[in-house]
Design a protein around this motif. Structure first.
Motif, PDB file in Angstrom:
ATOM      1  N   ASP A   1       0.984  -1.192   0.159  1.00 40.48           N
ATOM      2  CA  ASP A   1       0.022   0.017  -0.035  1.00 40.48           C
ATOM      3  C   ASP A   1       0.853   1.151  -0.044  1.00 40.48           C
ATOM      4  O   ASP A   1       0.679   2.236   0.688  1.00 40.48           O
ATOM      5  CB  ASP A   1      -1.043  -0.114   1.133  1.00 40.48           C
ATOM      6  CG  ASP A   1      -1.629   1.044   1.387  1.00 40.48           C
ATOM      7  OD1 ASP A   1      -2.225   1.750   0.445  1.00 40.48           O
ATOM      8  OD2 ASP A   1      -1.757   1.525   2.663  1.00 40.48           O
TER       9      ASP A   1
ATOM     10  N   CYS B   1       2.901   4.649  -0.935  1.00 43.79           N
ATOM     11  CA  CYS B   1       2.451   5.863  -1.610  1.00 43.79           C
ATOM     12  C   CYS B   1       3.726   6.795  -1.801  1.00 43.79           C
ATOM     13  O   CYS B   1       4.396   7.181  -0.797  1.00 43.79           O
ATOM     14  CB  CYS B   1       1.323   6.693  -0.674  1.00 43.79           C
ATOM     15  SG  CYS B   1       0.686   8.050  -1.781  1.00 43.79           S
TER      16      CYS B   1
ATOM     17  N   MET C   1       6.973   0.952   9.277  1.00 44.02           N
ATOM     18  CA  MET C   1       6.366   2.124   9.744  1.00 44.02           C
ATOM     19  C   MET C   1       7.681   2.976  10.630  1.00 44.02           C
ATOM     20  O   MET C   1       7.935   3.966  10.723  1.00 44.02           O
ATOM     21  CB  MET C   1       5.226   1.950  10.461  1.00 44.02           C
ATOM     22  CG  MET C   1       4.837   3.489  10.999  1.00 44.02           C
ATOM     23  SD  MET C   1       3.406   3.458  12.375  1.00 44.02           S
ATOM     24  CE  MET C   1       4.455   3.186  13.641  1.00 44.02           C
TER      25      MET C   1
ATOM     26  N   THR D   1       5.567   6.995   1.629  1.00 46.02           N
ATOM     27  CA  THR D   1       5.215   6.193   3.063  1.00 46.02           C
ATOM     28  C   THR D   1       4.789   4.768   2.452  1.00 46.02           C
ATOM     29  O   THR D   1       4.444   4.196   1.663  1.00 46.02           O
ATOM     30  CB  THR D   1       3.776   6.997   3.367  1.00 46.02           C
ATOM     31  OG1 THR D   1       3.489   6.149   4.632  1.00 46.02           O
ATOM     32  CG2 THR D   1       2.666   6.985   2.672  1.00 46.02           C
ATOM     33  N   VAL D   2       5.016   3.840   3.891  1.00 49.25           N
ATOM     34  CA  VAL D   2       4.847   2.618   3.625  1.00 49.25           C
ATOM     35  C   VAL D   2       3.222   2.215   3.633  1.00 49.25           C
ATOM     36  O   VAL D   2       2.866   1.085   3.379  1.00 49.25           O
ATOM     37  CB  VAL D   2       5.301   1.904   4.900  1.00 49.25           C
ATOM     38  CG1 VAL D   2       6.884   2.022   4.690  1.00 49.25           C
ATOM     39  CG2 VAL D   2       4.561   2.124   6.153  1.00 49.25           C
ATOM     40  N   THR D   3       2.514   3.231   4.008  1.00 52.27           N
ATOM     41  CA  THR D   3       0.904   3.001   4.010  1.00 52.27           C
ATOM     42  C   THR D   3       0.220   4.160   3.491  1.00 52.27           C
ATOM     43  O   THR D   3       0.193   5.088   4.416  1.00 52.27           O
ATOM     44  CB  THR D   3       0.520   2.040   5.244  1.00 52.27           C
ATOM     45  OG1 THR D   3      -0.897   2.042   5.217  1.00 52.27           O
ATOM     46  CG2 THR D   3       0.738   2.829   6.503  1.00 52.27           C
ATOM     47  N   GLY D   4      -0.514   4.083   2.370  1.00 59.08           N
ATOM     48  CA  GLY D   4      -1.088   5.252   1.987  1.00 59.08           C
ATOM     49  C   GLY D   4      -2.553   5.254   2.709  1.00 59.08           C
ATOM     50  O   GLY D   4      -3.265   6.345   2.731  1.00 59.08           O
TER      51      GLY D   4
END
Lengths: 453, 453
Positions: B336, B338, B422, B407-410
């Motif tokens: 995920d 971003c 994170m 970022t590791v998670t959108g």
């Protein structure tokens, strides 16, 4: 004194200021009614590392830190507390980056709001949040208070544009929170938490903001003049119920119009008792017509619409001048209540009632389309009786806003003036959460103590 | 056991579930690769007061609480931890209020995203955030994870629509944070803090969301087919640089198209190797043309645009089907990441590289207009070697996203799968702030322990 010597050693020549006149000039914001303490010193750092050193020293010596930008706040949030270091960020005023492809800007906290807007416009981009203080207030101060403005009715407030922050924590660490990407959910929304925390959780040393494209079409201005506040309020409620999304919907009453006329001789009060200034930026003639129809059906005594930029600018300039025009008449006690849009007529009617029962003059300007009203209580200088009555009216208006499902502060912040009101609004359970977060991020309580909580 | 007896006594008949099969069914979300523990019990409360009682009892007995909605999460955030009470909110599924004049809705956490959208449409209003799980996922889960979706490229994510929350705190108090008004700055942004905190700071029992008007014009769909991922990525970067604001810009690669074809026989893979699906909802023919020109200039082998709602719906349905279609082929490890929009081609190229060097199949779907990519690593069931290689590829992709300023998670959240990533993204200073806030709001650590932190 050991602390001041250490502070002096930690900063370049001239960045520690002890001159009482200069320190006094930095010791308060524009909230004429808020108390102020006596600061120990003023520091004017040049970069984030210097800010970090100042906060670390203050943490070590348990000295309160009061951060400030341009000092245009209206709640006393930047006022000195006794024995504090005033940490002025107005000298850190560089736009560090504008990335046109990613539609973002990175700025130091002392960048003036209008300067960022001008820099963005050079790239065909737009930073929307536009507090009335935009020619003077800084992005750091805007972020610390989550400032609103005129176009927020359509485009949202400062928090909606802050992507990321660099912050000095109470422990004297320099950290980055938030992001540069369009989306991101890695961890808690710390950037959003620091925004609006009025310097009580950390000191903002850099801000990354999202930019929009400059609107294509020139805005249309729709003006309505009304015989009463409540009629104008009904027009606002009608516009809300119709689902229109004007990019501005401002209210200015006769008291303000007269004050501007007396100062600038603009002849505004001839237009009517209460003006609504609407703006539509979609290029949609039908939307402008629909807004005018809301004005007419609510009983406007006069309405018109125009694409004449100069004429429109003059009217919006008058709205911006209302506050300084009133300040010429005496100390102004500024309200900032926000109620559901449909209850704007009811709230305006209650404000008129409080003016009568408390025997005070209350002028009204409002971001009416948001339900964000600024009753301005004006008191002749030196009249202590009027001052006490104004204070009662102020608190009564806060309580009415809460009773109508609203808030005691829409955009100015709590600072010192709205602590009682905020406590009444939030209740003990939510205050306990606030205190827990404050203690977690600032265990020694050095960051802007006594503000908000 | 004393705790279970107290829990049983605190809830109406049938709301405490101990049946191992039912408890197991509620013990995990859709993240096939995330570990799960063994729950003690499942509770399915009917109202906020019952939630409060459950959390208060868990606090008293130091029993972990794992809140959950529909269990459509993709990071393991709702997975059971050993000895926990699973707190399922899917039964609290009433739309409590839609206020058309104020453009807001108040819902219980178990309301399904599409159900809120339908209820709002009945009033000419629209709830924009639209995760691919919208037919099943709940507003409570969407708020807990700050869910994104297809239209977020133009309209923002869940946090942008949450005005206020009712929350049960770790102490077992029922509080209201946020507001119903358009603006409000009374205190810290606690509503924003709870949004995206994945049940680690409080349990959301009611959500007040802002609604928009339903768009007037039917959307136009712009389709581009490309010979390579990188060409499609260049079209995305070009669209971003041109300042266009499509209301969707989705990418689906051949691997996904083929999986959908194999399942639904739609003939999608004949269109090209990589599809971009754009949508423009302004009614502006010029904007649709400009987006198509971006596709063509980046080397589309085929492009078209259409206002045929049925055809467009079929293409977007294929995009939504991609994930379940891949799940048919084996356990899917879902990324995920971003990145800045201009770096989408670079990130796609690095993902292809990782597929080669780690010897794994990586399918790609993406909210490309946001820079939010979902590389999906598919492993044949039972192949332990491939599983280990997939795990390495997963972490390498996270590190690349960080290296590109992303970022590791959108939008999926950290849960269990992205804790290492994170931590690498945020760094020790920011993690310390997270831990301080977690300890402040949940001192006993009972709320969804082991998730995020």
């Amino acid at each position: 004194m050991q602390f001041l010597e250490a502070l002096d050693a930690a900063l370049p020549e001239g960045r520690l200021v002890l001159d009482p006149g200069v320190v006094a000039a930095y010791s308060r914001d524009q909230a004429a009614w808020a108390p102020q303490g006596k600061a120990l010193a003023l520091v004017r750092p040049e970069d984030a590392e210097q800010v970090r050193r100042v906060v670390a020293l203050c943490a070590e010596h348990r000295v309160p830190v009061v951060p400030r930008g341009a000092g245009t706040g209206l709640s006393g949030g930047a006022n000195a507390v006794d024995g504090c270091v005033l940490l002025a960020l107005d000298g850190m005023d560089r736009v560090l980056e504008i990335d046109a492809d990613e539609q973002l800007a990175v700025v130091q906290p002392g960048v003036v709001n209008d300067h960022l807007r001008a820099a963005a416009a050079g790239h065909g981009l737009w930073y929307p949040p536009d507090p009335a203080s935009s020619p003077w207030s800084t992005i750091g101060g805007n972020a610390a208070t989550n400032a609103g403005g005129v176009c927020c009715v359509k485009y949202g407030v400062t928090r909606d544009y802050v992507l990321g922050l660099q912050v000095v924590t109470a422990a004297g660490d320099l950290v980055r929170v938030g992001r540069r990407t369009r989306k991101g959910v890695a961890g808690y929304d710390l950037a959003g938490l620091f925004v609006g925390s009025e310097g009580t959780l950390g000191v903002i040393t850099e801000i990354t903001v999202r930019l929009l494209r400059l609107p294509d079409s020139p805005p249309k201005t729709i003006v309505g003049a009304f015989g009463s506040l409540v009629d104008a309020g009904r027009a606002v409620a009608a516009a809300a119920a119709s689902g229109l999304t004007p990019s501005a919907l401002e209210l200015v009453d006769r008291y303000c119009l007269q004050a501007v006329d007396d100062w600038k001789n603009m002849g505004l009060a001839d237009l009517g008792d209460v003006l609504l200034l609407g703006r539509v930026d979609t290029g949609d003639e039908q939307e402008a017509g629909a807004l005018q129809a809301c004005f007419d059906e609510a009983g406007a005594v006069f309405s018109t619409r125009s694409t004449d930029a100069e004429e429109a600018e003059a009217l919006f300039a008058a709205r911006r001048l209302a506050y300084p025009a009133l300040e010429r008449l005496g100390p102004v006690l500024t309200e900032d209540v926000c109620v559901p849009r449909g209850l704007v007529p009811e709230m305006l009617s209650r404000i008129e009632g409080h003016a009568r029962t408390h025997g005070v003059h209350i002028a009204n300007i409002a971001h009416a389309g948001d339900g964000n009203l600024h009753p301005l209580i004006v008191v002749p200088a030196g009249d202590d009786g009027a001052r006490a009555r104004a204070q009662s009216a102020f608190e009564a208006i806060l309580d009415d806003a809460i009773a109508l499902g609203g808030t005691v502060t829409g955009e100015h912040g709590v600072g010192l003036l709205k602590k009682r009101g905020m406590h009444a609004e939030l209740g003990e359970g939510v205050l306990a959460l606030h205190r827990a977060i404050k203690s977690a991020l600032d265990p020694a309580g050095i960051l802007n103590p006594g503000k908000i909580l």
